[in-house]
Design an enzyme around this catalytic site. Sequence first.
Site, PDB file in Angstrom:
ATOM      1  CD1 TRP A 224      41.712  35.619  36.486  1.00  0.00           C
ATOM      2  CD2 TRP A 224      41.017  34.806  38.452  1.00  0.00           C
ATOM      3  NE1 TRP A 224      42.308  36.356  37.478  1.00  0.00           N
ATOM      4  CE2 TRP A 224      41.892  35.882  38.694  1.00  0.00           C
ATOM      5  CE3 TRP A 224      40.447  34.150  39.551  1.00  0.00           C
ATOM      6  CZ2 TRP A 224      42.233  36.322  39.974  1.00  0.00           C
ATOM      7  CZ3 TRP A 224      40.783  34.581  40.830  1.00  0.00           C
ATOM      8  CH2 TRP A 224      41.662  35.651  41.035  1.00  0.00           C
TER       9      TRP A 224
ATOM     10  CG  ASN B 103      43.189  39.675  37.702  1.00  0.00           C
ATOM     11  OD1 ASN B 103      43.130  38.903  36.767  1.00  0.00           O
ATOM     12  ND2 ASN B 103      44.292  40.334  37.982  1.00  0.00           N
ATOM     13  CG  ASP B 104      44.112  43.917  37.925  1.00  0.00           C
ATOM     14  OD1 ASP B 104      43.758  43.185  38.845  1.00  0.00           O
ATOM     15  OD2 ASP B 104      45.299  44.201  37.692  1.00  0.00           O
TER      16      ASP B 104
ATOM     17  CD1 TRP C 154      49.666  39.677  33.539  1.00  0.00           C
ATOM     18  CD2 TRP C 154      50.999  40.482  35.140  1.00  0.00           C
ATOM     19  NE1 TRP C 154      50.021  38.629  34.350  1.00  0.00           N
ATOM     20  CE2 TRP C 154      50.842  39.087  35.340  1.00  0.00           C
ATOM     21  CE3 TRP C 154      51.815  41.196  36.040  1.00  0.00           C
ATOM     22  CZ2 TRP C 154      51.454  38.417  36.397  1.00  0.00           C
ATOM     23  CZ3 TRP C 154      52.424  40.531  37.088  1.00  0.00           C
ATOM     24  CH2 TRP C 154      52.235  39.146  37.269  1.00  0.00           C
ATOM     25  CB  SER C 155      46.852  45.855  34.770  1.00  0.00           C
ATOM     26  OG  SER C 155      45.896  44.935  35.217  1.00  0.00           O
TER      27      SER C 155
ATOM     28  NE  ARG D  22      52.556  43.987  39.291  1.00  0.00           N
ATOM     29  CZ  ARG D  22      53.514  43.484  40.054  1.00  0.00           C
ATOM     30  NH1 ARG D  22      54.723  43.259  39.552  1.00  0.00           N
ATOM     31  NH2 ARG D  22      53.294  43.219  41.326  1.00  0.00           N
ATOM     32  CG  ASP D  23      49.907  47.178  36.980  1.00  0.00           C
ATOM     33  OD1 ASP D  23      49.944  46.276  36.123  1.00  0.00           O
ATOM     34  OD2 ASP D  23      49.895  46.955  38.202  1.00  0.00           O
TER      35      ASP D  23
ATOM     36  CD  GLU E 202      49.995  44.511  42.234  1.00  0.00           C
ATOM     37  OE1 GLU E 202      50.586  43.583  41.672  1.00  0.00           O
ATOM     38  OE2 GLU E 202      48.925  44.351  42.844  1.00  0.00           O
TER      39      GLU E 202
HETATM   40  N1  DQQ Z   1      47.105  42.298  38.380  1.00  0.00           N
HETATM   41  C1  DQQ Z   1      47.792  42.288  37.124  1.00  0.00           C
HETATM   42  C2  DQQ Z   1      49.028  43.092  37.329  1.00  0.00           C
HETATM   43  C3  DQQ Z   1      48.625  43.972  38.455  1.00  0.00           C
HETATM   44  C4  DQQ Z   1      47.832  43.077  39.343  1.00  0.00           C
HETATM   45  C5  DQQ Z   1      48.030  40.850  36.732  1.00  0.00           C
HETATM   46  C6  DQQ Z   1      46.922  43.792  40.282  1.00  0.00           C
HETATM   47  O1  DQQ Z   1      49.358  43.837  36.176  1.00  0.00           O
HETATM   48  O2  DQQ Z   1      49.742  44.526  39.106  1.00  0.00           O
HETATM   49  O3  DQQ Z   1      46.814  40.228  36.474  1.00  0.00           O
HETATM   50  O4  DQQ Z   1      45.865  42.993  40.686  1.00  0.00           O
END
Ligand code: DQQ
Length: 580
Positions: A57, A59-60, A120-121, A184-185, A239
Site C-alpha cells: 500500500w 498513499n500520501d 503519518w504525513s 496532523r500533517d 488534511e
Molecule cells: N493520510 C495520512 C494522514 C493524512 C491522510 C495517514 C491524508 O496524515 O491526513 O496516512 O490522506
Amino acid sequence: MKNFAVQLLLLLISFLLNSRNGIEASTCSNSIDPIKYRIPKEQPYRTSYHFQPPQNWMNDPNAPMYYKGVYHLFYQHNPLAATFGDIIVWAHSVSYDLINWIHLNIALEPSGPYDINSCWSGSATILPGEKPAILYTGIDHYKNEVQNLAIPKNLTDAFLREWEKHPQNPVMTPPTGVEEDNFRDPSTAWHGKDGKWRVIVGAQNGDEGKTILYQSEDFVNWTVNPNPFFATDNTGVCECPDFFPVYINSTNGVDTSVDNSSVRHVLKISYLRKQHDYYFLGKYVSDKENFVPDVEFTGTSKDLRFDYGKFYASKSFFDYAKNRRILWGWVNESDSTQDDIEKGWAGLQTIPRKVWLDKSGKRLMQWPIEEIENLRHKQISITGEKLEGGSTLEISGINVSQVDVEVLFELPELESGDWLEDPSEVDPQLLCSKQHASRSGKIGPFGLLALASKDLTEETAVSFQIFRASNRYLCLMCSDQSRSSLRNDLDKTTYGTIFDIDPNLKTISLRTLIDKSIIESFGDGGKAVITSRVYPLLAIEKDAHLYVFNNGSQSVVISKLNAWSMKQAEIGHEGNINCA
Ligand code: DQQ
C-alpha cells in the site's frame, strides 16, 4: 528468462546508481519485515512510468525535496499489506530525474511513545547550512496526533538514508480548540522577516476545519498562534495543508519563504469529507499571521481544485535546481480491496507536475515535468486532419497502453457552440455523467477514446465541449469512465470541470498520459486536469486502442497530433523494502 533479465538489469541499475555516490547498498536492517515480494506475474494494471512502491500500500506523498543533486520522495506506506494499515511508515525513494527511481529502506517507522502507532504525513524544510529537517505526525501511545521532528543521521550520505528522531519529540501537541485525533500533517516551514520559522498543521474542531500556525526560532521549540491561519465552517478536518508563493509574472517557481510584491500565495487543503484537494489563491497577511483567500470556499464545483478526478493529499516543493515548483499527488485505486490484495499493491503517484500562476491571476496551471519526455520513443504524428461530426480516427502503430499524446484541435466559430443558460448553476461533473460522451452537441464532445477495445465496448472518453453563454464562452472537460471496463464492480465515477475560454480561441489542446490503469489529462495547456483510474478487461496491453473522436455536429480539425509510446521507467531497489 525474461524475469531474470529484468532482475539483472535492476541490479545493474541499482549498482550503477549507488556507485555514482561511492555508497554500498545497505542490508535489511529495519525492524519491520515486509512480506516476500509477491506481485503476481500477470499485471496488466501495474504502471510502467508512474511512481509505485515495489509492493503493498501507498498513499500520501511526503516531504518531496531536492537536496544536493538528488530528488527525494517519501510516502505513506503499509509495508505489510496492499491495504491501509494500523501501522503506517515513511517509505523512501530517490531519483536523479523524478522519473527513474531507487527504492531505499524505510526512513521513519514507529519507535517511541510519540509515534508508536504510526508515522503519518509531513513535510521537509531545508534549514540554513543546507540541513534538511522533517516534521511529521506521530500517532502516539494514546492514539493522539502529535508533531515530531527528524533529521538526517549523516549529511554526507547523498541519499539521506537514515533519519534520527529528535529527543524532544513530540515538538507539538494538540492545542486548545483542536481535537486530539484531528491534528496532523505539518507543512513545509517558511522563514518570516523576523527570522522565525512558521509552519501550519491541519486540524478540526467539530465541523470546523482549520490550519493552525506555529512559530519557532530553533525548529525544535514551537509556539502556537491562538488564531487559526485559515478556517472553514462545515468542512471537517483540513488534511495535508500546503502553503507556497507563486510568481505573478513568471512560470518559475519560488522558495517557500519568499514574501514580496512579486508573488501571490496559494493555500491547498485536502478536505477529508470531500476527498479532494482544493486550492485558494490569496493574501498572506504576515502581520496577522493569517491567510485571506480571494474567494471563499463554497463546497461546490465552483471551488478550484488541482485535479477534478482521483487525486488527494498532494504536496509541492520548490526545485531550486530548475527553479520550478513541483506538485505530487496520490491517486487511489478504483477497484476493490480484494483486487488490491490480489494485485499485491495499491496506490500511485501522479507524474510530477510543474505548477505556476496563470496570466489571469485567477488559477494555477499544471504541466507534466519535462523529464517525462525522455521516456518518449516511437512517435506517430498527424497534421491537418478534419474530423467530421460522428467520426473516429485510430492512432495506431505505437503501444497505446503506455503513451503520451498531445493533440491540438482547431475549433469552428465559438458562436456555433451550444447555449448554456446559466453557467453558474452548472455542475460539470453531473453534466458529464448525465450524458455519455457519445451524445451529440454542436462543438463537441470531441477528444480521445483511451484504453479502448477494438469493438469500443470498452473506452474512456476524455472530451471537450464548447458552450456559449451571455458574454462568455466555456469549455466542459469530461473524463467518462462509465464504459471504461466490462466489469461492473469498479468505481466508474465520471469526472468533469468547466472553465472559461478566450472569446478569440481558435485552438484547444489536450495532453493525455496513459499508463495501463491511469489516464491523466491536461486541458487547454494545463488549465484543467483530470486523473482517472480504469481497469479494462479487453483493452489491455496489445489489445488496447486509442482513437480521436468527434461527436459534435460541427467538424473540428486535428491541427497537430503527436503520440509517443513511453518506455518503462528504470526502478532500482536497495534495502528491505524489497528484501525477504
Ligand atoms: N493520510 C495520512 C494522514 C493524512 C491522510 C495517514 C491524508 O496524515 O491526513 O496516512 O490522506
